[in-house]
Design a protein around this motif. Structure first.
Motif: not given
Length: 536
Positions: A129-140, A161-165, A173-184
């Motif tokens: 098993e592995y972690v499935t989203h970027l951990p929120h406790e990190y300061t990125t 990660g999916s919604e919420g990550s 501040d701005v996100n254009q096109g980034g979500y859970e999918k790994g390809g187009p």
């Protein structure tokens, strides 16, 4: 033994870079004043291999804008991604932590445990098993820059990660096109893209995805030129399914013919077939589309008067796809590709342009890695380091200025099989030595990279003390960070594995050869509108 391009290829790439250096040295080398808070443009290309650029040895692909960036920046010829697949490397860039530490050790969505059996690979181990989203406790990285007064923008592939990550949940501040999918996958490489995080416009019909992301990035830059910013342009290119225009396909199809089309294009690696030629005209066109988009954003910096106070970083998240995903390319002198434990899977383009430094157009052989970007950007921004966050990174500012960098080991941990034919393994590089530890049979390979960049001569038996020392160091480090481990599959059958191996060799490889030859025929056509690029 798998075919390898002659070792003259790597020196040729260094000679090419040296010519770029000599050209750039003819320019004024006066040192510009360092801005108090420079802007940052980070360009991350998906699945772009080390050998997929003209400035790093390819004579087939054409990348004039990226080559130009190398001519005025510092090219780290031992630049590495933090993992041989995407999500772990991307998490490492954002967090400054290696995959064994942050826990995202495979691409998010990969099957684990007994679910892995559904892949029908008949392997000896069950991936953990592995972690499935970027951990929120990190300061990125974007959060740290944002706290320092920066505006932050993200465009393109996220896959952390999916919604919420999503990017906006981790400091952008701005996100254009980034979500859970790994390809187009929502709409391909030509507009309309049907991406839920990006708006399609009628006048963009037929525009390439790379140019769309570049235009959104340019728009942000123009609107925020009065304040310091981080613009993170994360192309979906050159991930499969690969697509290009008819014109670009023809250009690279004709170029392949002029260079001489080899009789065979594939061979068996350890587990899967692997491409051994750079002659894929669709991939060549896709790379050129990406390079044009890079050029568009670089021109925006000039037009907005920002070229002299914007640091530009260009890199990739893993090696090029030589097998598995799309069998797109070949890494020339490097063995393997995406997903593999050899250099072709982890070595990537790594170019940094810092306008006020006089080390323009230089080649640096210091081993560096994606986790180094976090502390480097903080350092360049004049912000305090956050060693509790970027635990596995070093600032590269001294190296960018022609000074030394502290020697340290580099580590990789991939206890999975993935889609491309790699093995569950862990790696340590210490100086010129590289040790690969295999989890299936607890064995090791040892290479001296400066003498053997193609990793053809395993020295583990000749140097048992070095092997044991590096193995101990690697395993102790893995334990110290709580690395996850694969386990034996009690249902493993060697007979079924041999059957699967034979299918890859006797059925899949001829199928790949047939597809390659068809794509290089003069009348080849994927569909009527060339994946939506033809609009008339």
């Amino acid at each position: 033994m798998p075919y390898r391009v002659p070792k003259t290829v790597l020196p040729i790439s260094i000679v090419f870079l040296s010519l770029l250096v000599n050209f750039s040295c003819k320019e004024k080398q006066t040192q510009n004043a360092k801005p108090a808070q420079p802007n940052f443009l980070v360009i991350l290309v998906d699945d772009l291999g080390y050998s997929d650029l003209g400035c790093l040895g390819s004579t087939y692909y054409e990348t004039p804008n990226i080559d130009g960036l190398a001519a005025k920046g510092v090219t780290f010829t031992n630049g590495y991604a933090a993992c041989q697949v995407c999500s772990p490397s991307r998490a490492s860039i954002m967090s400054g932590k290696l995959p064994a530490r942050h826990g995202i050790t495979d691409y998010i969505g990969a099957k684990t445990g007994t679910e892995w059996r559904k892949a029908k690979r008949e392997t000896q181990l069950l991936p953990p098993e592995y972690v499935t989203h970027l951990p929120h406790e990190y300061t990125t990285l974007p959060e740290a820059l944002k706290e320092g007064g920066y505006r932050t923008f993200f465009a393109g592939k996220w896959h952390l990660g999916s919604e919420g990550s999503y990017p906006e949940d981790h400091g952008f501040d701005v996100n254009q096109g980034g979500y859970e999918k790994g390809g187009p996958y929502s709409g391909g490489y030509f507009s309309p893209f049907n991406n839920p995080k990006m708006t399609d416009y009628p006048e963009e019909k037929g525009m390439s995805l790379s140019m769309k992301l570049a235009k959104e990035t340019s728009k942000f830059i123009a609107e925020h030129k009065e304040s310091p910013f981080l613009a993170f342009l994360s192309f979906y290119a050159v991930h499969g399914p690969i697509q290009t225009t008819q014109q670009k396909w023809k250009k690279y199809r004709d170029k392949a013919e002029a260079m001489g089309i080899a009789e065979t294009g594939f061979e068996m690696e350890r587990r899967l077939p692997i491409r051994k030629q750079q002659d894929n005209p669709v991939y060549g066109g896709l790379i050129e589309q990406m390079d044009e988009a890079v050029g568009h954003v670089l021109e925006t910096l000039k037009a907005q008067g920002l070229a002299d106070n914007t640091v530009v970083i260009f890199t990739s998240d893993n090696g090029g796809v030589a097998s598995g995903d799309n069998y797109s390319s070949n890494m020339l002198d490097l063995r393997g590709g995406k997903g593999y434990q050899w250099e072709g899977g982890i070595k990537v383009p790594f170019i940094v342009y810092t306008p006020w430094l006089t080390t323009k157009g230089t080649v640096n052989e210091t081993p560096v890695i994606g986790t180094d970007l976090y502390p480097t950007l903080l350092d360049l921004a004049g912000l305090p380091a956050r060693p509790q966050e970027h635990q596995d990174g070093l600032s590269l500012v001294n190296a960018l200025d022609g000074k030394g960098l502290s020697k340290r080991p580099l580590y990789w941990h991939y206890p999975h099989y993935g889609n491309q034919g790699g093995d569950p393994s862990s790696v340590i590089r210490q100086g010129d030595w590289k040790l690969i530890h295999y989890w299936e049979d607890d064995t090791d390979e040892l290479y001296r990279l400066k003498e053997d960049p193609s990793e053809q001569n395993d020295l583990a038996q000749q140097h048992p003390k070095t092997t044991q020392k590096l193995r101990t160091q690697l395993l102790e480090w893995l334990d110290s960070v709580g690395a996850n481990k694969a386990v034996q599959d009690p249902e493993y059958s060697e007979a079924r594995f041999k059957q699967k191996e034979a299918w890859f060799r006797d059925t899949l490889m001829p199928r790949l050869e047939n597809g390659r030859k068809k794509m290089l025929e003069t009348d080849w056509q994927p569909n009527a509108d060339w994946w939506g690029s033809k609009t008339d």
